[in-house]
Design a protein around this motif. Sequence first.
Motif, mmCIF file in Angstrom:
data_model
loop_
_atom_site.group_PDB
_atom_site.id
_atom_site.type_symbol
_atom_site.label_atom_id
_atom_site.label_comp_id
_atom_site.label_asym_id
_atom_site.label_seq_id
_atom_site.Cartn_x
_atom_site.Cartn_y
_atom_site.Cartn_z
ATOM 1 N N ASP A 106 0.809 -1.225 0.000
ATOM 2 C CA ASP A 106 0.000 0.000 0.000
ATOM 3 C C ASP A 106 0.841 1.274 0.000
ATOM 4 O OD1 ASP A 106 -2.309 -1.512 0.017
ATOM 5 O OD2 ASP A 106 -2.509 -1.459 2.210
ATOM 6 N N SER A 107 2.170 1.124 0.048
ATOM 7 C CA SER A 107 3.036 2.307 0.055
ATOM 8 C C SER A 107 2.959 3.022 -1.287
ATOM 9 C CB SER A 107 4.491 1.904 0.308
ATOM 10 O OG SER A 107 4.629 1.318 1.572
ATOM 11 N N ALA A 108 3.093 4.325 -1.245
ATOM 12 C CA ALA A 108 3.059 5.119 -2.482
ATOM 13 C C ALA A 108 4.258 4.768 -3.352
ATOM 14 C CB ALA A 108 3.081 6.608 -2.139
ATOM 15 N N PRO A 109 4.062 4.682 -4.667
ATOM 16 C CA PRO A 109 5.197 4.410 -5.555
ATOM 17 C C PRO A 109 6.277 5.471 -5.347
ATOM 18 C CG PRO A 109 3.135 4.320 -6.767
ATOM 19 C CD PRO A 109 2.821 4.850 -5.402
ATOM 20 N N GLY A 110 7.529 5.014 -5.312
ATOM 21 C CA GLY A 110 8.651 5.929 -5.114
ATOM 22 C C GLY A 110 9.069 6.068 -3.660
ATOM 23 N N THR A 111 8.327 5.409 -2.749
ATOM 24 C CA THR A 111 8.699 5.477 -1.335
ATOM 25 C C THR A 111 9.990 4.700 -1.130
ATOM 26 O OG1 THR A 111 6.375 5.583 -0.677
ATOM 27 C CG2 THR A 111 7.967 4.997 1.034
ATOM 28 N N GLN A 112 10.953 5.328 -0.455
ATOM 29 C CA GLN A 112 12.248 4.679 -0.222
ATOM 30 C C GLN A 112 12.294 4.090 1.181
ATOM 31 O OE1 GLN A 112 16.129 6.387 -1.499
ATOM 32 N NE2 GLN A 112 16.564 6.473 0.686
ATOM 33 N N TYR A 113 12.764 2.857 1.258
ATOM 34 C CA TYR A 113 12.993 2.176 2.530
ATOM 35 C C TYR A 113 14.450 1.726 2.545
ATOM 36 C CZ TYR A 113 7.940 2.068 3.094
ATOM 37 O OH TYR A 113 6.622 2.431 3.231
ATOM 38 N N PHE A 114 14.877 1.162 3.671
ATOM 39 C CA PHE A 114 16.237 0.657 3.749
ATOM 40 C C PHE A 114 16.241 -0.812 4.106
ATOM 41 C CE2 PHE A 114 16.945 5.153 4.103
ATOM 42 C CZ PHE A 114 18.089 5.330 3.334
ATOM 43 N N ILE A 115 17.110 -1.532 3.424
ATOM 44 C CA ILE A 115 17.389 -2.923 3.756
ATOM 45 C C ILE A 115 18.686 -2.866 4.559
ATOM 46 C CG2 ILE A 115 17.954 -5.203 2.873
ATOM 47 C CD1 ILE A 115 16.300 -4.463 0.362
ATOM 48 N N ARG A 116 18.682 -3.535 5.718
ATOM 49 C CA ARG A 116 19.835 -3.438 6.607
ATOM 50 C C ARG A 116 20.373 -4.813 6.937
ATOM 51 N NH1 ARG A 116 19.923 0.108 12.173
ATOM 52 N NH2 ARG A 116 22.148 0.474 12.077
ATOM 53 N N GLY A 117 21.687 -4.919 6.973
ATOM 54 C CA GLY A 117 22.376 -6.132 7.417
ATOM 55 C C GLY A 117 23.087 -5.821 8.714
ATOM 56 N N THR A 118 22.882 -6.655 9.756
ATOM 57 C CA THR A 118 23.480 -6.414 11.063
ATOM 58 C C THR A 118 24.106 -7.693 11.599
ATOM 59 O OG1 THR A 118 21.739 -4.804 11.535
ATOM 60 C CG2 THR A 118 23.044 -5.568 13.405
ATOM 61 N N SER A 119 25.340 -7.554 12.088
ATOM 62 C CA SER A 119 26.021 -8.661 12.752
ATOM 63 C C SER A 119 26.841 -8.074 13.889
ATOM 64 C CB SER A 119 26.931 -9.411 11.777
ATOM 65 O OG SER A 119 27.537 -10.511 12.433
ATOM 66 N N GLY A 120 26.340 -8.242 15.106
ATOM 67 C CA GLY A 120 27.020 -7.638 16.255
ATOM 68 C C GLY A 120 27.019 -6.125 16.085
ATOM 69 N N PRO A 121 28.187 -5.494 16.264
ATOM 70 C CA PRO A 121 28.237 -4.034 16.127
ATOM 71 C C PRO A 121 28.310 -3.565 14.669
ATOM 72 C CG PRO A 121 30.390 -4.860 16.710
ATOM 73 C CD PRO A 121 29.447 -6.038 16.738
ATOM 74 N N GLN A 122 28.553 -4.471 13.748
ATOM 75 C CA GLN A 122 28.690 -4.107 12.337
ATOM 76 C C GLN A 122 27.328 -4.087 11.652
ATOM 77 O OE1 GLN A 122 31.737 -2.815 12.345
ATOM 78 N NE2 GLN A 122 32.112 -3.659 10.355
ATOM 79 N N TYR A 123 27.071 -3.024 10.881
ATOM 80 C CA TYR A 123 25.840 -2.973 10.101
ATOM 81 C C TYR A 123 26.075 -2.132 8.846
ATOM 82 C CZ TYR A 123 25.091 1.803 11.687
ATOM 83 O OH TYR A 123 25.236 3.141 11.925
ATOM 84 N N ALA A 124 25.200 -2.335 7.890
ATOM 85 C CA ALA A 124 25.231 -1.548 6.654
ATOM 86 C C ALA A 124 23.817 -1.496 6.110
ATOM 87 C CB ALA A 124 26.167 -2.186 5.632
ATOM 88 N N GLU A 125 23.532 -0.454 5.332
ATOM 89 C CA GLU A 125 22.198 -0.277 4.771
ATOM 90 C C GLU A 125 22.292 -0.069 3.263
ATOM 91 O OE1 GLU A 125 20.817 3.136 6.971
ATOM 92 O OE2 GLU A 125 19.730 1.848 8.367
ATOM 93 N N ALA A 126 21.235 -0.484 2.577
ATOM 94 C CA ALA A 126 21.103 -0.242 1.146
ATOM 95 C C ALA A 126 19.691 0.303 0.899
ATOM 96 C CB ALA A 126 21.299 -1.539 0.361
ATOM 97 N N PRO A 127 19.569 1.360 0.127
ATOM 98 C CA PRO A 127 18.227 1.908 -0.154
ATOM 99 C C PRO A 127 17.463 0.986 -1.096
ATOM 100 C CG PRO A 127 19.879 3.100 -1.397
ATOM 101 C CD PRO A 127 20.620 2.138 -0.527
ATOM 102 N N PHE A 128 16.138 0.987 -0.933
ATOM 103 C CA PHE A 128 15.257 0.236 -1.812
ATOM 104 C C PHE A 128 13.999 1.057 -2.037
ATOM 105 C CE2 PHE A 128 11.984 -2.797 -2.941
ATOM 106 C CZ PHE A 128 12.630 -3.575 -3.887
ATOM 107 N N VAL A 129 13.622 1.249 -3.306
ATOM 108 C CA VAL A 129 12.469 2.064 -3.650
ATOM 109 C C VAL A 129 11.333 1.155 -4.116
ATOM 110 C CG1 VAL A 129 11.603 3.891 -5.167
ATOM 111 C CG2 VAL A 129 13.952 4.000 -4.290
ATOM 112 N N LEU A 130 10.147 1.333 -3.504
ATOM 113 C CA LEU A 130 8.982 0.545 -3.908
ATOM 114 C C LEU A 130 8.343 1.097 -5.170
ATOM 115 C CD1 LEU A 130 7.257 -0.291 -0.534
ATOM 116 C CD2 LEU A 130 8.356 -1.860 -2.098
ATOM 117 N N THR A 131 7.938 0.200 -6.056
ATOM 118 C CA THR A 131 7.231 0.572 -7.291
ATOM 119 C C THR A 131 5.894 -0.149 -7.290
ATOM 120 O OG1 THR A 131 8.208 -1.267 -8.519
ATOM 121 C CG2 THR A 131 9.412 0.820 -8.547
ATOM 122 N N ARG A 132 5.080 0.161 -8.273
ATOM 123 C CA ARG A 132 3.781 -0.527 -8.406
ATOM 124 C C ARG A 132 3.829 -1.496 -9.537
ATOM 125 N NH1 ARG A 132 -0.896 0.896 -5.009
ATOM 126 N NH2 ARG A 132 0.027 2.450 -3.754
#
Length: 132
Positions: A106-132
């Motif tokens: 139901d998110s509006a097209p073009g809404t950006q979210y983040f996918i995150r990887g976490t292991s202990g204190p280490q983490y990183a994020e990658a943007p992901f944009v939802l489309t219809r």
Amino acid sequence: MRRPWLPAVFVLVLGGCSVESGPVPIATPVPVRKVDTTSTTPAPAHLAAQPMAGKAGFPVDISGDGFPPGRPVVITFNGQKVGEASADLAGAFTAVSVTVPASYGDSAPGTQYFIRGTSGPQYAEAPFVLTR
């Protein structure tokens, strides 16, 4: 005729200086802070999503590096756990397939979210944009 090398003498002349008598202040010792050179700051982790945009309910391949070697990496989409990877001995993993939660349909097209990887204190994020 060549002259042998002679040392140069420099004279420093200070004009207008005066000497005052009286007690000389004693410097307060400054504590020495020891620096721990045995530990190192880990390199930052990196995460990539392929594709970087898509529909809710569709798969995304996640790759990463810079994580603790041989440790599990929890993968989340906007804070919601969507998968787990296992970092190899170099701290990397490739093409771990996760699914964008259908609840984001139901998110509006073009809404950006983040996918995150976490292991202990280490983490990183990658943007992901939802489309219809």
